[in-house]
Design an enzyme around this catalytic site. Structure first.
Site, PDB file in Angstrom:
ATOM      1  N   PRO A 190       0.834  -1.210   0.000  1.00 11.20           N
ATOM      2  CA  PRO A 190       0.000   0.000   0.000  1.00 11.20           C
ATOM      3  C   PRO A 190       0.875   1.269   0.000  1.00 11.20           C
ATOM      4  CG  PRO A 190      -0.668  -1.534   1.733  1.00 11.20           C
ATOM      5  CD  PRO A 190       0.621  -2.040   1.165  1.00 11.20           C
ATOM      6  N   GLU A 191       0.490   2.223  -0.828  1.00 10.69           N
ATOM      7  CA  GLU A 191       1.213   3.491  -0.906  1.00 10.69           C
ATOM      8  C   GLU A 191       0.287   4.616  -0.440  1.00 10.69           C
ATOM      9  OE1 GLU A 191       3.100   3.926  -4.763  1.00 10.69           O
ATOM     10  OE2 GLU A 191       3.350   1.767  -4.960  1.00 10.69           O
ATOM     11  N   HIS A 223      -4.800 -14.601  10.324  1.00 12.65           N
ATOM     12  CA  HIS A 223      -3.767 -13.567  10.438  1.00 12.65           C
ATOM     13  C   HIS A 223      -4.289 -12.266  11.043  1.00 12.65           C
ATOM     14  CE1 HIS A 223      -1.643 -16.376   7.889  1.00 12.65           C
ATOM     15  NE2 HIS A 223      -2.557 -16.208   6.939  1.00 12.65           N
ATOM     16  N   ARG A 240       1.644 -11.456   5.985  1.00 11.61           N
ATOM     17  CA  ARG A 240       3.106 -11.543   5.871  1.00 11.61           C
ATOM     18  C   ARG A 240       3.838 -10.990   7.086  1.00 11.61           C
ATOM     19  NH1 ARG A 240       4.663 -10.142  -0.231  1.00 11.61           N
ATOM     20  NH2 ARG A 240       6.659 -10.922   0.535  1.00 11.61           N
TER      21      ARG A 240
END
Ligand code: ZN
Length: 283
Positions: free
Chosen positions: A2-3, A93, A117
């Site tokens: 994500p930016e 997660h 992750r």
């Protein structure tokens, strides 16, 4: 990853649905997510506090609490911030859960930090000690939206450095929030090759780059960001963005350029990052 536009979309969701609410209870399932301090520090720092605002700097979410501390969330590769009804089944997660007081609608909700992750982070820090507690946030450069990056400021950045444009745009210490996707799209919109040198641009090129930074980021925010095939980026309610449909070069190597209709999009590796550009319209 994500930016700026994706994190800004999450920020807007938090502003609308979470700001003003008290955190009643916190659960932490995976210590790696809170590795910068400890599960106890995060639980203690959040429990009983009211989230007073939702801010963003670069790719970091910064939520001031009524205790004077601040909650920092960094999504990194695959982090997601989600809001759900209390007791809703949690996705795999889900590493941090904050139980929120009833909102204006009377419903109770949970704020989840989900991260397959586990590169993402949740930190509670004292803003007066940001330099030592969150040095990465403290060292961030200008945010194009929050700081309203001016042409003059951008010119200063470009002219005082002799760096390739792509790695310069990616340098979070200089300009905060632009990652691989938007750097490629911005340089394409500015019609500049990613390997041009920053202090060797004409006035017109500097102006085009400045315009492209704002235009591309604003359009991407309006579209709710980009959700790629891995679908890891979603907003607060699990919905993807649509700006990936507007990508002109990113992920389009081998396709004909839709801007000029003549060139073929090329992919090259620059500063260990894959870079996409049209050799025909980017000079
Ligand atoms: Zn082209």
């Amino acid at each position: 990853m994500p930016e700026l536009p994706e994190v800004e979309t999450v920020r807007r969701g938090l502003e609308r649905h979470v700001v003003g609410r008290r955190i009643r209870r916190v659960e932490i399932g995976r210590e790696r997510t809170v590795r910068r301090t400890s599960p106890e520090a995060v639980i203690h720092g959040l429990t009983g506090t009211v989230i007073e605002a939702a801010n963003r700097r670069g790719k970091y979410l910064l939520l001031p609490l009524d205790s004077g501390d601040e909650l920092m969330i960094h999504l990194r590769m695959s982090g997601q911030v989600l809001v759900a009804e209390e007791g809703a089944p949690r996705p795999p997660h889900t590493h941090v859960v904050a139980h929120l007081d009833a909102g204006v609608d009377g419903g109770r909700h949970e704020l989840w930090f989900v991260d397959p992750r586990t590169f993402g982070e949740v930190v509670v820090f004292d803003p007066e000690r940001a330099a030592e507690q969150v040095p990465d946030v403290h060292a961030l450069g200008l945010d194009p939206i929050v700081d309203d990056l001016s042409l003059r400021a951008l010119r200063g950045i470009l002219r005082t450095r002799a760096r390739l444009l792509k790695p310069l745009l990616l340098d979070q210490h200089v300009i905060a929030g632009i990652g691989n996707i938007y750097a490629d799209e911005i340089l394409h919109a500015a019609r500049l090759r990613p390997d041009r040198i920053s202090n060797d641009l004409s006035l017109t090129s500097e102006r085009r780059l400045h315009g492209a930074i704002h235009d591309v980021l604003r359009a991407a925010i309006d579209a709710g960001g980009s959700t790629l095939v891995d679908a890891q980026y979603v907003d607060l309610f699990g919905d993807g963005g649509s700006y990936q449909d507007e990508h002109r070069v990113y992920g389009r190597a081998g396709e004909r350029c839709s801007t000029c209709g003549v060139g073929w999009i090329r992919r090259m590796v620059s500063a260990q990052r894959s870079t996409h550009f049209c050799p025909r319209c980017q000079r």
